[in-house]
Design an enzyme around this catalytic site. Structure first.
Site, PDB file in Angstrom:
ATOM      1  N   VAL A 229       0.802  -1.221   0.000  1.00 31.38           N
ATOM      2  CA  VAL A 229       0.000   0.000   0.000  1.00 31.38           C
ATOM      3  C   VAL A 229       0.836   1.272   0.000  1.00 31.38           C
ATOM      4  O   VAL A 229       0.292   2.351  -0.250  1.00 31.38           O
ATOM      5  CB  VAL A 229      -0.977   0.046   1.197  1.00 31.38           C
ATOM      6  CG1 VAL A 229      -2.053  -0.996   1.056  1.00 31.38           C
ATOM      7  CG2 VAL A 229      -0.236  -0.087   2.510  1.00 31.38           C
TER       8      VAL A 229
ATOM      9  N   ARG B 280     -10.625  10.000  -5.179  1.00 38.00           N
ATOM     10  CA  ARG B 280     -10.763   9.968  -6.641  1.00 38.00           C
ATOM     11  C   ARG B 280     -12.042   9.269  -7.088  1.00 38.00           C
ATOM     12  O   ARG B 280     -12.705   9.705  -8.028  1.00 38.00           O
ATOM     13  CB  ARG B 280      -9.548   9.271  -7.272  1.00 38.00           C
ATOM     14  CG  ARG B 280      -8.306  10.128  -7.340  1.00 38.00           C
ATOM     15  CD  ARG B 280      -7.240   9.482  -8.216  1.00 38.00           C
ATOM     16  NE  ARG B 280      -6.784   8.212  -7.669  1.00 38.00           N
ATOM     17  CZ  ARG B 280      -5.807   8.100  -6.781  1.00 38.00           C
ATOM     18  NH1 ARG B 280      -5.198   9.182  -6.319  1.00 38.00           N
ATOM     19  NH2 ARG B 280      -5.425   6.915  -6.351  1.00 38.00           N
TER      20      ARG B 280
ATOM     21  N   ASN C  92      -2.293   7.004   0.417  1.00 39.58           N
ATOM     22  CA  ASN C  92      -2.656   6.403  -0.875  1.00 39.58           C
ATOM     23  C   ASN C  92      -4.103   5.928  -0.884  1.00 39.58           C
ATOM     24  O   ASN C  92      -4.822   6.104  -1.878  1.00 39.58           O
ATOM     25  CB  ASN C  92      -1.717   5.246  -1.198  1.00 39.58           C
ATOM     26  CG  ASN C  92      -0.327   5.710  -1.605  1.00 39.58           C
ATOM     27  OD1 ASN C  92      -0.160   6.845  -2.076  1.00 39.58           O
ATOM     28  ND2 ASN C  92       0.665   4.859  -1.422  1.00 39.58           N
TER      29      ASN C  92
ATOM     30  N   TYR D  36      -4.751   1.669  -8.153  1.00 38.09           N
ATOM     31  CA  TYR D  36      -5.903   2.254  -8.829  1.00 38.09           C
ATOM     32  C   TYR D  36      -6.963   1.179  -9.064  1.00 38.09           C
ATOM     33  O   TYR D  36      -6.664   0.108  -9.602  1.00 38.09           O
ATOM     34  CB  TYR D  36      -5.497   2.881 -10.167  1.00 38.09           C
ATOM     35  CG  TYR D  36      -4.458   3.970 -10.026  1.00 38.09           C
ATOM     36  CD1 TYR D  36      -4.829   5.273  -9.706  1.00 38.09           C
ATOM     37  CD2 TYR D  36      -3.102   3.691 -10.188  1.00 38.09           C
ATOM     38  CE1 TYR D  36      -3.884   6.276  -9.558  1.00 38.09           C
ATOM     39  CE2 TYR D  36      -2.144   4.686 -10.040  1.00 38.09           C
ATOM     40  CZ  TYR D  36      -2.543   5.970  -9.723  1.00 38.09           C
ATOM     41  OH  TYR D  36      -1.603   6.962  -9.577  1.00 38.09           O
TER      42      TYR D  36
ATOM     43  N   LYS E   9       5.698   3.837   7.570  1.00 38.92           N
ATOM     44  CA  LYS E   9       5.366   4.128   6.166  1.00 38.92           C
ATOM     45  C   LYS E   9       4.035   3.506   5.770  1.00 38.92           C
ATOM     46  O   LYS E   9       3.236   4.125   5.054  1.00 38.92           O
ATOM     47  CB  LYS E   9       6.494   3.631   5.256  1.00 38.92           C
ATOM     48  CG  LYS E   9       7.779   4.414   5.382  1.00 38.92           C
ATOM     49  CD  LYS E   9       8.924   3.754   4.637  1.00 38.92           C
ATOM     50  CE  LYS E   9       8.757   3.865   3.121  1.00 38.92           C
ATOM     51  NZ  LYS E   9       9.942   3.327   2.420  1.00 38.92           N
TER      52      LYS E   9
ATOM     53  N   ALA F 149      -8.639   1.122  10.057  1.00 41.46           N
ATOM     54  CA  ALA F 149      -8.508   0.225  11.208  1.00 41.46           C
ATOM     55  C   ALA F 149      -7.449   0.808  12.132  1.00 41.46           C
ATOM     56  O   ALA F 149      -6.253   0.580  11.966  1.00 41.46           O
ATOM     57  CB  ALA F 149      -8.133  -1.176  10.755  1.00 41.46           C
TER      58      ALA F 149
ATOM     59  N   TYR G 116       4.266   2.080  15.988  1.00 39.45           N
ATOM     60  CA  TYR G 116       2.886   1.636  15.734  1.00 39.45           C
ATOM     61  C   TYR G 116       1.884   2.615  16.336  1.00 39.45           C
ATOM     62  O   TYR G 116       0.963   3.083  15.657  1.00 39.45           O
ATOM     63  CB  TYR G 116       2.690   0.238  16.310  1.00 39.45           C
ATOM     64  CG  TYR G 116       1.327  -0.361  16.048  1.00 39.45           C
ATOM     65  CD1 TYR G 116       0.940  -0.719  14.759  1.00 39.45           C
ATOM     66  CD2 TYR G 116       0.440  -0.602  17.095  1.00 39.45           C
ATOM     67  CE1 TYR G 116      -0.302  -1.274  14.526  1.00 39.45           C
ATOM     68  CE2 TYR G 116      -0.803  -1.158  16.874  1.00 39.45           C
ATOM     69  CZ  TYR G 116      -1.168  -1.502  15.578  1.00 39.45           C
ATOM     70  OH  TYR G 116      -2.395  -2.058  15.346  1.00 39.45           O
TER      71      TYR G 116
END
Length: 459
Positions: A183, A230, A223, A188, A215, A238, A269
């Site tokens: 991820v 979009r 993302n 898309y 990350k 979560a 985390y």
């Protein structure tokens, strides 16, 4: 050669299917005659001469003929034929069973797969749903729930902590798609909903690569929020009870801001999830993205990773192998454990709700770690003892959710008690330890927890 064998196998299955249909027709025809008069002792109904009697067949040696009738004789009157129908019917059933067994063997050998029956939805109410981390522990159970309910599901997973066999029961199904994807790279797709579960969630896994954990929960979340923006999809983040850190408020309501060490071993985390929540609400306020945030408390159940280092899996595996149950610290620290199917129902209810703010999803029944160790000992049996080791740095001393918001807004509360969930989990790990090779599968049947869904199937 493999292609030739598969083609031949499919042809054999087709031929067997035709034979099965022919035999079924013969079975139905013989059954109708037997029901009309062939009972052995009753008065036979007259036979319509326009309907030919079924073709007689040579009687197997094991079949017992009716008293006083030679069913292999060349000439039988109508009443004798009817009395022999019971014998022929028994033989037809035996042949049918043998043919079904042969067909099942051919199907298995040819690699033809059967799937759990799913609800049928037409284009008006069949949503397309993306689940990141869908091959993981919680994600795979959520996939089961969504697939059985008739939705199209795309699983996005890089298998860092997930496992392909958690979802292999759906591989090849027309409503299912698996994408090997991380991820932190853009993805898309045209989807209606996104469940963003991707992230290592147990201390050994997220501490093993803290930068990767950060990350995944920041860039990966951006993302997914960008994708939701979009295509106009609703996105559920979560999050975790770890956003509360080592709480000074007990139980923890959603209004509590937390008590987190930003540079401790768990910070990669804890803080990453806090940033993920911040990003979600920033996209909501700035770009009107529809978001939902679930703060998930301790969850257990089948498909937990063997070495995830969590209390439940640690204790069960140690007890099953008659090893010492290790407690870090005094054992007086508390946790509340919810079974995975309860969590999944909460996630689905939250996604379908109109509430945007964070919602706690957990079991408010609290146990000390020491109490829980004794529960596992009693369930598993054996001779395991308990050993106390040094406490882990930044280990929360209290953990209990305030779920009044979930009860009021979602009508949700956990239903599965430890007395029901723990045996299921123990049985799963027992089979896991017994595996000796890849061909020995340990697949958890989705219908064990979602049997109520097929009861509502529509066709």
């Amino acid at each position: 050669m493999a292609v030739r064998w598969r083609t031949l196998s499919v042809l054999m299955i087709g031929c067997a299917s035709v034979l099965l249909l022919l035999l079924l027709n013969s079975y139905m025809f013989v059954s109708s005659h037997a029901m009309n008069g062939g009972g052995g002792g009753g008065r036979a109904e007259p036979v319509n001469p326009a309907l030919p009697l079924p073709r007689r067949r040579k009687m197997a040696a094991r079949a017992e003929p009716p008293d006083g009738v030679d069913c292999e004789a060349d000439e039988l009157d109508e009443h004798e034929e009817l009395r022999c129908h019971g014998v022929w019917l028994a033989e037809a059933r035996a042949d049918l069973r043998r043919l079904e067994q042969r067909l099942a063997a051919l199907t298995k050998r040819a690699g033809v797969k059967s799937f759990p029956r799913v609800k049928f939805r037409n284009y008006r109410d069949r949503k397309r749903i993306l689940v990141t981390g869908g091959a993981g522990f919680v994600g795979s159970h959520l996939v089961d729930r969504l697939m059985l309910d008739g939705y199209e599901v795309i699983v996005l997973d890089n298998l860092y902590t997930g496992r392909k066999r958690n979802i292999e029961q759906w591989l090849g199904h027309e409503n299912f798609e698996m994408a090997m994807h991380d991820v932190i790279n853009q993805y898309y797709a045209e989807v209606d909903e996104i469940y963003h579960l991707a992230s290592p969630a147990s201390p050994p896994h997220y501490m093993a690569n803290p930068v990767k954990t950060i990350k995944t929960n920041t860039i990966g979340t951006i993302n997914m929020l960008g994708l939701a923006k979009r295509v106009g999809a609703r996105l559920l983040i979560a999050s975790t009870s770890e956003v509360y850190g080592d709480p000074e408020v007990h139980p923890q309501p959603e209004t509590y801001w937390g008590h987190v060490n930003p540079i401790g071993p768990r910070a990669c985390y804890d803080e990453a999830k806090r940033v993920a929540e911040t990003l979600a609400f920033a996209y909501h306020k700035q770009s009107n993205v529809s978001v939902r945030v679930a703060r998930i408390f301790n969850t257990y159940g089948p498909r937990m990773h063997n070495n995830d280092g969590r209390v439940v899996s640690n204790f069960i595996l140690q007890a099953l192998q008659n090893q010492t149950l290790t407690i870090y610290g005094s054992g007086e620290q508390t946790r509340s454990f919810q079974y995975v199917s309860d969590l999944v129902e909460g996630l689905v209810a939250l996604m379908e709700s109109n509430h945007t703010g964070p919602v706690n999803l957990g079991n408010p029944v609290e146990h000390t770690i020491e109490e829980f160790a004794h529960i596992i000992q009693k369930t598993v049996g054996g001779t395991s003892q308990v050993e106390y080791l040094d406490a882990v740095e930044d280990d929360p001393q209290k953990r209990k959710p305030d779920i009044r918001r979930a009860e009021q807004l979602l009508g949700w509360q956990p239903k599965v008690p430890l007395s029901e969930g723990i045996p299921k989990t123990v049985e799963y790990f027992r089979h896991e330890l017994q595996r000796k090779g890849h061909n020995e599968r340990n697949l958890f049947d989705p219908l064990v927890d979602w049997s109520h869904i097929p009861n509502k199937l529509e066709g």
